[in-house]
Design an enzyme around this catalytic site. Structure first.
Site, PDB file in Angstrom:
ATOM      1  N   ASN A   9       0.875  -1.173   0.000  1.00  0.00           N
ATOM      2  CA  ASN A   9       0.000   0.000   0.000  1.00  0.00           C
ATOM      3  C   ASN A   9       0.905   1.213   0.000  1.00  0.00           C
ATOM      4  O   ASN A   9       1.461   1.585   1.029  1.00  0.00           O
ATOM      5  CB  ASN A   9      -0.895  -0.028   1.253  1.00  0.00           C
ATOM      6  CG  ASN A   9      -1.710   1.245   1.402  1.00  0.00           C
ATOM      7  OD1 ASN A   9      -1.787   2.053   0.476  1.00  0.00           O
ATOM      8  ND2 ASN A   9      -2.320   1.425   2.558  1.00  0.00           N
ATOM      9  N   TRP A  10       1.050   1.820  -1.154  1.00  0.00           N
ATOM     10  CA  TRP A  10       2.013   2.917  -1.285  1.00  0.00           C
ATOM     11  C   TRP A  10       1.465   4.241  -0.749  1.00  0.00           C
ATOM     12  O   TRP A  10       2.182   5.215  -0.677  1.00  0.00           O
ATOM     13  CB  TRP A  10       2.434   3.073  -2.749  1.00  0.00           C
ATOM     14  CG  TRP A  10       3.204   1.909  -3.302  1.00  0.00           C
ATOM     15  CD1 TRP A  10       3.438   0.694  -2.704  1.00  0.00           C
ATOM     16  CD2 TRP A  10       3.863   1.847  -4.568  1.00  0.00           C
ATOM     17  NE1 TRP A  10       4.192  -0.108  -3.510  1.00  0.00           N
ATOM     18  CE2 TRP A  10       4.464   0.577  -4.673  1.00  0.00           C
ATOM     19  CE3 TRP A  10       3.995   2.740  -5.631  1.00  0.00           C
ATOM     20  CZ2 TRP A  10       5.184   0.184  -5.796  1.00  0.00           C
ATOM     21  CZ3 TRP A  10       4.712   2.357  -6.759  1.00  0.00           C
ATOM     22  CH2 TRP A  10       5.305   1.092  -6.834  1.00  0.00           C
ATOM     23  N   LYS A  11       0.180   4.267  -0.422  1.00  0.00           N
ATOM     24  CA  LYS A  11      -0.461   5.490   0.100  1.00  0.00           C
ATOM     25  C   LYS A  11      -0.162   6.672  -0.839  1.00  0.00           C
ATOM     26  O   LYS A  11      -0.104   6.473  -2.040  1.00  0.00           O
ATOM     27  CB  LYS A  11       0.000   5.735   1.539  1.00  0.00           C
ATOM     28  CG  LYS A  11      -0.161   4.474   2.411  1.00  0.00           C
ATOM     29  CD  LYS A  11       0.011   4.701   3.869  1.00  0.00           C
ATOM     30  CE  LYS A  11      -0.193   3.382   4.614  1.00  0.00           C
ATOM     31  NZ  LYS A  11      -0.155   3.526   6.056  1.00  0.00           N
ATOM     32  N   HIS A  95      -9.482   1.502   4.206  1.00  0.00           N
ATOM     33  CA  HIS A  95      -8.267   1.656   5.007  1.00  0.00           C
ATOM     34  C   HIS A  95      -8.549   2.610   6.164  1.00  0.00           C
ATOM     35  O   HIS A  95      -9.323   3.557   6.026  1.00  0.00           O
ATOM     36  CB  HIS A  95      -7.128   2.188   4.132  1.00  0.00           C
ATOM     37  CG  HIS A  95      -5.816   2.150   4.824  1.00  0.00           C
ATOM     38  ND1 HIS A  95      -5.417   3.133   5.705  1.00  0.00           N
ATOM     39  CD2 HIS A  95      -4.822   1.223   4.819  1.00  0.00           C
ATOM     40  CE1 HIS A  95      -4.234   2.804   6.189  1.00  0.00           C
ATOM     41  NE2 HIS A  95      -3.844   1.655   5.664  1.00  0.00           N
ATOM     42  N   GLY A 172       2.225   2.400  10.732  1.00  0.00           N
ATOM     43  CA  GLY A 172       3.205   3.472  10.606  1.00  0.00           C
ATOM     44  C   GLY A 172       3.863   3.868  11.916  1.00  0.00           C
ATOM     45  O   GLY A 172       4.573   4.868  11.993  1.00  0.00           O
ATOM     46  N   SER A 212       3.087  -2.059  10.360  1.00  0.00           N
ATOM     47  CA  SER A 212       4.521  -2.198  10.655  1.00  0.00           C
ATOM     48  C   SER A 212       5.047  -3.609  10.401  1.00  0.00           C
ATOM     49  O   SER A 212       5.901  -4.102  11.146  1.00  0.00           O
ATOM     50  CB  SER A 212       4.828  -1.746  12.085  1.00  0.00           C
ATOM     51  OG  SER A 212       4.479  -0.380  12.251  1.00  0.00           O
ATOM     52  N   GLY A 233       2.836  -1.082   4.305  1.00  0.00           N
ATOM     53  CA  GLY A 233       2.925   0.342   4.010  1.00  0.00           C
ATOM     54  C   GLY A 233       4.377   0.747   3.820  1.00  0.00           C
ATOM     55  O   GLY A 233       4.955   0.576   2.743  1.00  0.00           O
ATOM     56  N   GLY A 234       4.981   1.265   4.869  1.00  0.00           N
ATOM     57  CA  GLY A 234       6.341   1.808   4.797  1.00  0.00           C
ATOM     58  C   GLY A 234       7.352   0.881   4.129  1.00  0.00           C
ATOM     59  O   GLY A 234       8.121   1.310   3.259  1.00  0.00           O
TER      60      GLY A 234
HETATM   61  P1  PGA Z   1       2.672   0.311   7.675  1.00  0.00           P
HETATM   62  O1  PGA Z   1       1.253   0.554   6.965  1.00  0.00           O
HETATM   63  O2  PGA Z   1       3.215  -0.980   7.156  1.00  0.00           O
HETATM   64  O3  PGA Z   1       3.507   1.496   7.282  1.00  0.00           O
HETATM   65  O4  PGA Z   1       2.413   0.262   9.154  1.00  0.00           O
HETATM   66  C1  PGA Z   1       0.374  -0.491   6.711  1.00  0.00           C
HETATM   67  C2  PGA Z   1      -0.896   0.038   6.084  1.00  0.00           C
HETATM   68  O5  PGA Z   1      -1.361   1.117   6.487  1.00  0.00           O
HETATM   69  O6  PGA Z   1      -1.468  -0.594   5.179  1.00  0.00           O
END
Ligand code: PGA
Length: 264
Positions: A9-11, A95, A172, A212, A233-234
């Site tokens: 998920n690159w946001k 999300h 995050g 995370s 995400g990250g």
């Molecule tokens: P994260 O995000 O891996 O940066 O915690 C996950 C997400 O929001 O899908």
């Protein structure tokens, strides 16, 4: 057996050209790697270039949102047909950032999920509790309500959904749910899925963990019996870390197969 699904998920990160470049790097890292379903979800404006970049690979393309209507006066929204036209196969729905900042509700999640399924897209439907909800003992009621309302009445399409359990306090923050906490929530989700579907459908639905997830905790999380993948995400923004998580899923999958008696 449920094939593991690892999605990035690159946001709101990466321009179209940066997205294409990152996909090239991911392709190189994953050369010859099979056995896990891999998806990247760049921002909408990067989807066209991303579609060209994944062409000829096994990487699936996903969007981060979809509207429930086919067309019309919905400024800023994107329809399922528009996504499909670009080669999109998956879409993240509900999300927590959309729930928190953009007024997404279980009702709109339900409408988006129905529309995605009707168009043949695979929805990655996100659920999860906030820290306040967990600390006040409401994790179970919040998550089961999100499932019951967001995924109601899907009929035979039920088996095509993917659910992502993302505890909001782990997104995050670098604070991951422990494998035991995640497994407990995933088992609860699967029980709830069984209550709202028929036959063995709930056992075929993949449930991803998100929040995370990183190369160093992926194996432990992905080896839990009800964790069927990750929504990243990250760590999805660097080819090496994303690929390392995919490979963690592959190694577990291979181990599982090796251990199973022939013919089972
Ligand atoms: P994260 O995000 O891996 O940066 O915690 C996950 C997400 O929001 O899908």
């Amino acid at each position: 057996m449920r094939t593991k699904i690892i999605a990035g998920n690159w946001k709101m990160n990466k321009t179209a050209s940066e997205a294409a470049a990152l996909i090239e790097e991911i392709r190189a890292e994953l050369e010859g790697v099979i056995g896990v379903e891999v998806v990247v979800c760049p921002p909408a404006v990067a989807l066209k270039d991303a579609a060209a970049a994944v062409k000829g690979s096994a990487i699936g393309l996903g969007a981060q949102n979809v509207h429930w209507d086919e067309s019309g006066a919905f400024t800023g929204e994107i329809s399922a047909a528009m996504l499909k036209d670009l080669g999109v196969k998956y879409v993240i729905i509900g999300h927590s950032e959309r729930r928190q900042y953009f007024g997404e509700t279980n009702e709109t999640v339900h409408k988006r999920t129905k529309a995605a399924l009707a168009a043949g897209l695979t929805p990655l439907v996100c659920v999860g509790e906030t820290l306040e909800e967990r600390d006040s003992g409401q994790m179970e009621s919040v998550v089961t309500k999100q499932i019951r309302e967001g995924l109601a009445d899907l009929g035979d399409d039920f088996t095509r959904i993917v659910v992502a359990y993302e505890p909001v306090w782990a997104i995050g923050t670098g604070r991951t749910a422990t494998p035991a906490q995640a497994q407990e929530a995933h088992a609860l989700i699967r029980r709830t899925l069984a209550e709202i579907s028929s036959g063995d459908m709930a056992n075929t639905v993949r449930i991803q963990y998100g929040g995370s997830m990183k190369p160093d905790n992926a194996v432990e999380l992905l080896s839990q019996p009800d964790i069927d993948g990750g929504l990243i995400g990250g760590a999805a923004l660097q080819a090496a870390s994303f690929a390392a998580i995919v490979k963690a899923g592959v190694s577990l999958d291979a181990g599982f197969r090796v251990q199973r008696p022939a013919g089972s």
